[in-house]
Motif scaffolding. Structure first.
Motif, PDB file in Angstrom:
ATOM      1  N   GLN A  36       0.803  -1.220   0.000  1.00 24.85           N
ATOM      2  CA  GLN A  36       0.000   0.000   0.000  1.00 24.85           C
ATOM      3  C   GLN A  36       0.840   1.277   0.000  1.00 24.85           C
ATOM      4  N   LEU A  37       2.130   1.153  -0.278  1.00 29.35           N
ATOM      5  CA  LEU A  37       3.004   2.332  -0.265  1.00 29.35           C
ATOM      6  C   LEU A  37       2.600   3.356  -1.319  1.00 29.35           C
ATOM      7  N   ASN A  38       2.693   4.637  -0.941  1.00 31.55           N
ATOM      8  CA  ASN A  38       2.524   5.742  -1.875  1.00 31.55           C
ATOM      9  C   ASN A  38       3.892   6.316  -2.234  1.00 31.55           C
ATOM     10  N   ILE A  39       3.943   7.071  -3.305  1.00 29.69           N
ATOM     11  CA  ILE A  39       5.207   7.680  -3.746  1.00 29.69           C
ATOM     12  C   ILE A  39       5.793   8.570  -2.664  1.00 29.69           C
ATOM     13  N   SER A  40       4.936   9.283  -1.950  1.00 24.73           N
ATOM     14  CA  SER A  40       5.406  10.223  -0.929  1.00 24.73           C
ATOM     15  C   SER A  40       6.121   9.534   0.225  1.00 24.73           C
ATOM     16  N   GLN A  41       5.968   8.218   0.355  1.00 24.53           N
ATOM     17  CA  GLN A  41       6.593   7.482   1.448  1.00 24.53           C
ATOM     18  C   GLN A  41       8.010   7.011   1.113  1.00 24.53           C
ATOM     19  N   ILE A  42       8.466   7.286  -0.120  1.00 27.66           N
ATOM     20  CA  ILE A  42       9.831   6.919  -0.535  1.00 27.66           C
ATOM     21  C   ILE A  42      10.611   8.213  -0.708  1.00 27.66           C
ATOM     22  N   ARG A  43      11.437   8.542   0.275  1.00 28.41           N
ATOM     23  CA  ARG A  43      12.205   9.793   0.189  1.00 28.41           C
ATOM     24  C   ARG A  43      13.404   9.747   1.139  1.00 28.41           C
ATOM     25  N   GLY A  77      -0.193   1.153  14.491  1.00 21.04           N
ATOM     26  CA  GLY A  77      -0.655   2.528  14.352  1.00 21.04           C
ATOM     27  C   GLY A  77       0.466   3.548  14.397  1.00 21.04           C
ATOM     28  N   LYS A  78       1.719   3.078  14.583  1.00 21.80           N
ATOM     29  CA  LYS A  78       2.861   3.984  14.663  1.00 21.80           C
ATOM     30  C   LYS A  78       3.665   3.919  13.368  1.00 21.80           C
ATOM     31  N   ASN A  79       4.117   5.078  12.896  1.00 21.87           N
ATOM     32  CA  ASN A  79       4.909   5.138  11.675  1.00 21.87           C
ATOM     33  C   ASN A  79       6.341   4.653  11.934  1.00 21.87           C
ATOM     34  N   ARG A  80       6.935   4.050  10.904  1.00 22.49           N
ATOM     35  CA  ARG A  80       8.318   3.597  10.987  1.00 22.49           C
ATOM     36  C   ARG A  80       9.061   4.049   9.732  1.00 22.49           C
ATOM     37  N   SER A  81      10.320   4.420   9.903  1.00 23.57           N
ATOM     38  CA  SER A  81      11.155   4.828   8.776  1.00 23.57           C
ATOM     39  C   SER A  81      12.403   3.955   8.748  1.00 23.57           C
ATOM     40  N   ILE A  82      12.640   3.279   7.620  1.00 21.78           N
ATOM     41  CA  ILE A  82      13.757   2.333   7.521  1.00 21.78           C
ATOM     42  C   ILE A  82      14.641   2.705   6.332  1.00 21.78           C
ATOM     43  N   PRO A  83      15.940   2.927   6.568  1.00 20.74           N
ATOM     44  CA  PRO A  83      16.863   3.191   5.463  1.00 20.74           C
ATOM     45  C   PRO A  83      17.008   1.953   4.571  1.00 20.74           C
ATOM     46  N   VAL A  84      17.094   2.183   3.264  1.00 21.39           N
ATOM     47  CA  VAL A  84      17.264   1.073   2.315  1.00 21.39           C
ATOM     48  C   VAL A  84      18.369   1.436   1.322  1.00 21.39           C
ATOM     49  N   SER A  85      18.770   0.465   0.534  1.00 20.17           N
ATOM     50  CA  SER A  85      19.886   0.664  -0.386  1.00 20.17           C
ATOM     51  C   SER A  85      19.506   1.603  -1.533  1.00 20.17           C
ATOM     52  N   ASP A  86      20.528   2.227  -2.122  1.00 18.77           N
ATOM     53  CA  ASP A  86      20.308   3.112  -3.271  1.00 18.77           C
ATOM     54  C   ASP A  86      19.723   2.339  -4.446  1.00 18.77           C
ATOM     55  N   LEU A 141      17.654  -0.194  -4.372  1.00 18.74           N
ATOM     56  CA  LEU A 141      16.214  -0.407  -4.188  1.00 18.74           C
ATOM     57  C   LEU A 141      15.451   0.893  -4.435  1.00 18.74           C
ATOM     58  N   ILE A 142      15.998   2.005  -3.972  1.00 18.59           N
ATOM     59  CA  ILE A 142      15.354   3.306  -4.210  1.00 18.59           C
ATOM     60  C   ILE A 142      15.241   3.566  -5.707  1.00 18.59           C
ATOM     61  N   THR A 143      16.309   3.216  -6.445  1.00 26.58           N
ATOM     62  CA  THR A 143      16.295   3.412  -7.899  1.00 26.58           C
ATOM     63  C   THR A 143      15.199   2.573  -8.548  1.00 26.58           C
ATOM     64  N   GLU A 144      15.064   1.331  -8.113  1.00 23.82           N
ATOM     65  CA  GLU A 144      14.015   0.457  -8.659  1.00 23.82           C
ATOM     66  C   GLU A 144      12.623   1.013  -8.361  1.00 23.82           C
ATOM     67  N   VAL A 145      12.446   1.532  -7.157  1.00 27.02           N
ATOM     68  CA  VAL A 145      11.141   2.095  -6.782  1.00 27.02           C
ATOM     69  C   VAL A 145      10.854   3.345  -7.598  1.00 27.02           C
ATOM     70  N   HIS A 146      11.865   4.178  -7.811  1.00 26.03           N
ATOM     71  CA  HIS A 146      11.683   5.393  -8.604  1.00 26.03           C
ATOM     72  C   HIS A 146      11.307   5.061 -10.049  1.00 26.03           C
ATOM     73  N   ALA A 147      11.834   3.958 -10.554  1.00 33.15           N
ATOM     74  CA  ALA A 147      11.492   3.545 -11.921  1.00 33.15           C
ATOM     75  C   ALA A 147      10.006   3.249 -12.031  1.00 33.15           C
ATOM     76  N   VAL A 148       9.425   2.685 -10.986  1.00 37.55           N
ATOM     77  CA  VAL A 148       7.977   2.454 -10.957  1.00 37.55           C
ATOM     78  C   VAL A 148       7.246   3.773 -10.761  1.00 37.55           C
ATOM     79  N   ALA A 149       7.793   4.620  -9.874  1.00 34.68           N
ATOM     80  CA  ALA A 149       7.135   5.888  -9.555  1.00 34.68           C
ATOM     81  C   ALA A 149       7.044   6.798 -10.770  1.00 34.68           C
ATOM     82  N   ASN A 150       7.991   6.689 -11.682  1.00 33.48           N
ATOM     83  CA  ASN A 150       7.970   7.547 -12.863  1.00 33.48           C
ATOM     84  C   ASN A 150       6.748   7.289 -13.742  1.00 33.48           C
TER      85      ASN A 150
END
Length: 327
Positions: free
Chosen positions: A199-206, A218-227, A229-238
């Motif tokens: 259910q991730l939205n684009i705004s949650q990848i930054r 009910g609590k938000n969590r922020s987890i660092p991930v590899s560059d 994986l971020i690149t792969e997600v951005h390819a979908v986000a585009n």
């Protein structure tokens, strides 16, 4: 019941509050003492609130659940709790509130066990109804003791927490594609539940992190991930600048598990990804307190299930066992 002569003296046996109220019984050497004590008891009941018999609560168990729902239940994230509680009330015979006892619930759960219902499921029933009485007591809607407070839950044998080896992870990823592949990578990289990643939205990848919201706690969590994986997600986000990143892909994930020949414990289909993240985190030397925050566990006890996988503990077992001492 009144004052009667017996071989041991004069016995006072009265219920000054009427039927179904507290009964007072005491022996005296003389009738005068018995009469005086009877008069004193009646005076206490008439003048002191503490001595007055408790009024009956003729509300049904389901009525208490309705009050709980109105003042508390409707604010909970889980929306099926009311239905479960109503079904539980019906199964218990929906008794009047002041007649419902620990013995009633013990009899109910014994019958459920005989019918083949799992102890874990019965423990949840117990927890739901106990929480209702606790909350009503806090709200001032229930004046008596919680009838379930002293009942101990069934002890549940800890289930095996299966996790994938590196070879199995590679086998699984090779069998996936598209959204299912990317969601799986996110789960393995963050410990997210499948629904949280799907259910991730684009705004949650930054900022090099995946920010999880709408979590079970009910609590938000922020987890660092590899560059990467971020690149792969951005390819979908585009492809889509608003809304959810992924379409529903759980069915494809299930089919890939079956195709790859992986055998998982019952009920751990997509959850094995979360267990795999946590297990490898500890085996690679991660800190148990950090893992607690990453998984979003409310207590450390939940995270301690993975503590035995820490490499220092495994090395100590190898070093300090009695066979090693002999050799």
């Amino acid at each position: 019941m009144s004052i009667n002569k017996s071989a041991k003296g004069w016995i006072v046996d009265i219920q000054p509050g009427g039927r179904h109220t507290k009964r007072y019984r005491k022996s005296f050497d003389t009738k005068g003492e018995a009469l005086a004590w009877e008069a004193w008891i009646k005076t206490q009941i008439n003048q002191s609130h503490e001595w007055q018999p408790q009024k009956r609560d003729t509300r049904r168990l389901s009525d208490l659940v309705d009050i709980w729902q109105q003042h508390h239940g409707q604010q909970l994230k889980a929306k099926n709790t009311l239905r479960k509680l109503k079904n539980l009330c019906a199964a218990l015979g929906n008794p009047t509130a002041d007649k419902f006892t620990a013995e009633d619930f013990s009899t109910y759960r014994s019958k459920r066990l005989e019918a083949g219902i799992s102890p874990n499921f019965i423990n949840r029933d117990h927890a739901y109804l106990r929480a209702v009485f606790n909350e009503l007591k806090r709200l001032g809607q229930w004046k008596r003791d919680n009838p379930l407070a002293k009942i101990r839950q069934f002890k549940i044998e800890e289930r095996e927490l299966s996790y994938l080896t590196l070879e199995q992870i590679k086998l699984l990823l090779d069998s996936l594609s598209g959204d299912a592949l990317l969601i799986t990578k996110i789960c393995l990289s963050t410990g997210a539940r499948w629904s949280e990643a799907e259910q991730l939205n684009i705004s949650q990848i930054r900022d090099g992190q995946i920010h999880l919201s709408k979590t079970k706690s009910g609590k938000n969590r922020s987890i660092p991930v590899s560059d990467e994986l971020i690149t792969e997600v951005h390819a979908v986000a585009n492809k889509s600048f608003t809304g959810r990143l992924f379409k529903s892909a759980y069915g494809r994930f299930r089919k890939s598990i079956e195709r790859s020949g992986l055998v998982l414990p019952e009920g751990q289909m997509s959850h094995v990804l979360r267990h795999t993240f946590a297990s490898h985190f500890m085996m690679n030397g991660g800190n148990i307190l950090v893992l607690q925050r990453l998984l979003g566990h409310s207590t450390l006890a939940m995270t301690m299930r993975y503590a035995h996988l820490a490499p220092d503990q495994m090395l100590e077992a190898k070093k300090y066992n009695p066979i090693a001492a002999l050799m």
